[in-house]
Design a protein around this motif. Structure first.
Motif, short mmCIF file in Angstrom:
data_model
loop_
_atom_site.label_atom_id
_atom_site.label_comp_id
_atom_site.label_asym_id
_atom_site.label_seq_id
_atom_site.Cartn_x
_atom_site.Cartn_y
_atom_site.Cartn_z
N CYS A 107 0.67 -1.11 0.19
CA CYS A 107 -0.05 0.17 -0.02
C CYS A 107 0.88 1.35 -0.08
O CYS A 107 1.56 1.59 0.84
N LEU A 108 0.62 1.98 -0.86
CA LEU A 108 1.77 3.14 -1.17
C LEU A 108 1.27 4.45 -0.44
O LEU A 108 1.60 5.32 -0.18
N ALA A 109 -0.18 4.56 -0.66
CA ALA A 109 -0.80 5.82 -0.01
C ALA A 109 -2.35 5.48 0.38
O ALA A 109 -2.94 4.52 0.08
N LYS A 110 -2.79 6.28 1.65
CA LYS A 110 -4.03 6.40 2.05
C LYS A 110 -4.62 7.84 2.19
O LYS A 110 -3.96 8.53 2.99
N ALA A 452 -6.13 1.26 -7.41
CA ALA A 452 -6.85 2.39 -6.58
C ALA A 452 -8.01 1.52 -6.04
O ALA A 452 -8.73 0.94 -6.82
N VAL A 453 -8.28 1.77 -4.98
CA VAL A 453 -9.27 1.02 -4.13
C VAL A 453 -9.96 2.24 -3.41
O VAL A 453 -9.37 2.84 -2.63
N ARG A 457 -16.49 4.91 3.15
CA ARG A 457 -16.25 6.28 3.90
C ARG A 457 -15.35 7.20 3.05
O ARG A 457 -14.73 8.18 3.88
N ALA A 458 -15.34 7.22 1.84
CA ALA A 458 -14.50 7.87 0.97
C ALA A 458 -13.09 7.94 1.08
O ALA A 458 -12.27 8.94 0.93
N LEU A 459 -12.66 6.64 1.71
CA LEU A 459 -11.13 6.63 1.79
C LEU A 459 -10.68 6.05 0.45
O LEU A 459 -11.25 4.94 0.01
N LEU A 460 -9.58 6.53 0.14
CA LEU A 460 -8.74 6.26 -1.15
C LEU A 460 -7.45 5.54 -0.95
O LEU A 460 -6.75 6.11 0.03
N GLU A 461 -7.24 4.46 -1.30
CA GLU A 461 -5.81 3.60 -1.21
C GLU A 461 -5.25 3.32 -2.69
O GLU A 461 -6.07 3.01 -3.54
N ILE A 462 -3.81 3.45 -2.81
CA ILE A 462 -3.16 3.34 -3.97
C ILE A 462 -2.29 1.94 -3.47
O ILE A 462 -1.37 2.30 -2.68
N TRP A 463 -2.27 1.06 -4.27
CA TRP A 463 -1.75 -0.18 -4.02
C TRP A 463 -0.77 -0.59 -5.22
O TRP A 463 -1.01 -0.35 -6.28
#
Length: 470
Positions: A107-110, A452-453, A457-463
């Motif tokens: 996981c690169l970013a949240k 991108a996931v 709850r409008a949380l964005l994750e970049i894997w």
């Protein structure tokens, strides 16, 4: 006849000679003669050459034509360079890489992308541009009690020059309803389409920074359930296909740099077999046409990779239909409305949520509210495999590196990966987050090996994911 008689012994002496005969011979080799010879190298000659010096000519330029050419091609070149800048195609290359390293995900970013935490909003759509340099993100409330009048947003994130994902959006588009579907054009990185809960289908040309006014393609009578760009249906234009809960599937041609819209075909899946009904209306495959009735609510559709005229449709009442653009028949004599259904597959007991056709095989996968993933062959009514899960899967997506692997996400924080041939899960490739709630959207970046996931709850994750896995 025989008599015994004895005789005296007789003896003799041995005769041996100690002398041996011998003969002498003389042997002499021939005399070896040596002779010295002298050698002379061949004669060499040197020749001098000299080039002629010609005067340099000053090239002639047509600066007016050069300026016109640069003005014409520069925007497209800059856009392409921005899309391809910072590519990391060989970032993971290592000759000593083991099979275990390929199964690792990171996981690169949240990012918490919604400003108002009290307003329950989910990420309803995620889409990467064709070059992988931009991510589009859209929102919708988690539940609608009645008609939607929410003001919503579409946020655009651009990778930085040093290949970093930004913490804030680079551009924000405002819309007058929740967004239900968001999709970049497959070959034009500046073209973005969105379907809204109020039925509107909009298209933006993001190349012009001065104007963000979209082109309204159509207005459905109910929420837009899905959008899809198609490049093989009509050869001379970009085609946008939209499906809605009003029962219609529309194919629009966009011309003149996506500023002109023409309706190409209008489909309606007339009622086939609804479990709540006692009677079965006439089928499109019969000799007589169907009765005029409202179309079924379209929840999902996808076109075949083998034959672009064929597509699969899933409905709210559990129907899965094989449809054809070329074999569609008119509905009760109305030539403007066509019924594309040519056959039906085994139904779901609940609703069909997602349909995805294989990019390489004559198969497709579906998910439904009965917590099942089914794998179908295009030519067989019964499913080949059924994957039973503990949670409802709301979305399916094909992976980038292995076209036989698809991702499934929904009412859980885990994104699972499955093989379409075996139906087995891939235990070494799982996207799991402790802070993410139900997964509401997912999109693969084919250029950067990212996914991108988004959650409810409008949380964005970049894997970061491996390109090849099995």
């Amino acid at each position: 006849m025989f008599t015994d008689k004895s005789f005296d012994p007789v003896g003799f002496s041995s005769q041996t000679s100690s002398e041996k005969s011998g003969k002498s011979n003389n042997v002499q080799t021939d005399v070896v003669v040596y002779d010295d010879g002298s050698f002379q190298s061949t004669e060499k000659k040197s020749v001098e050459t000299q080039t002629l010096t010609e005067p340099k000519k000053t090239p002639e330029f047509d600066y007016a034509r050069l300026a016109a050419f640069l003005k014409r091609v520069t925007p497209g070149i800059l856009e392409a360079l921005d899309e391809t800048y910072g590519t990391n195609a060989f970032e993971d290359y290592n000759p000593a890489t083991t099979s275990e390293s390929f199964s690792a995900v990171q996981c690169l970013a949240k990012l918490n992308t919604w400003e108002n935490p009290d307003f329950k909003t989910k990420i309803s759509g995620l889409t990467w541009s064709t070059g992988g340099g931009s991510l589009g993100l859209s929102y919708s409330v988690t539940f609608h009690e009645n008609w939607c009048d929410h003001l919503s947003k579409i946020k655009l994130y651009y990778f930085t020059r040093d290949n970093k994902f930004p913490s804030a959006p680079n551009k924000v588009l405002e819309v007058n309803s929740c967004v239900t579907s968001l999709l970049y054009h497959p070959s034009e990185p500046s073209i973005l389409a969105a379907g809204l809960f109020n039925g509107d289908v909009l298209v933006w040309n993001l190349r012009d920074d001065m104007s963000v006014t979209p082109v309204q393609v159509f207005a459905h009578g109910d929420y837009v359930s899905q959008l899809q760009w198609q490049t093989k249906i009509v050869g001379d234009a970009s085609v946008l296909v939209s499906a809605s809960a009003d029962g219609y599937i529309l194919i629009h041609k966009l011309l003149a740099n996506f500023t002109t819209v023409n309706l190409h075909k209008k489909f309606k899946v007339a009622k086939e077999h609804n479990p709540s009904e006692n009677a079965r209306p006439r089928s499109a495959g019969g000799n007589r046409e169907r009765a005029v009735e409202a179309g079924l609510t379209i929840t999902s559709f996808d076109f075949s990779s083998k034959d672009p005229s064929l597509f699969i449709v899933g409905t709210l009442c559990g129907g899965i239909y094989k449809c054809s653009i070329d074999q569609a028949v008119s509905v009760e004599g109305d030539e403007s409305i066509l019924d594309p259904v040519i056959s039906e597959y085994n139904r779901y007991e609940g609703s069909v949520i997602s349909v995805k056709c294989s990019p390489t095989r004559n198969r497709f996968v579906t998910s439904g509210t009965d917590k099942e993933i089914r794998i179908y062959d295009f030519d067989q009514a019964a499913s080949q495999k059924i994957i039973s899960l503990e949670n409802t899967v709301i979305g399916l997506s094909w992976c980038v590196g292995n076209k036989d692997v698809f991702a499934a996400y929904g009412a859980t924080s885990i994104v699972g990966f499955y093989n379409i041939t075996t139906g087995n899960a891939l235990p070494n490739v799982i996207l799991k987050s402790e802070i993410r709630e139900n997964t509401s959207s997912l999109s693969f970046n084919s250029k950067r090996d990212l996914v991108a996931v988004g959650d409810t709850r409008a949380l964005l994750e970049i894997w970061k994911i491996p390109r090849y896995y099995s």
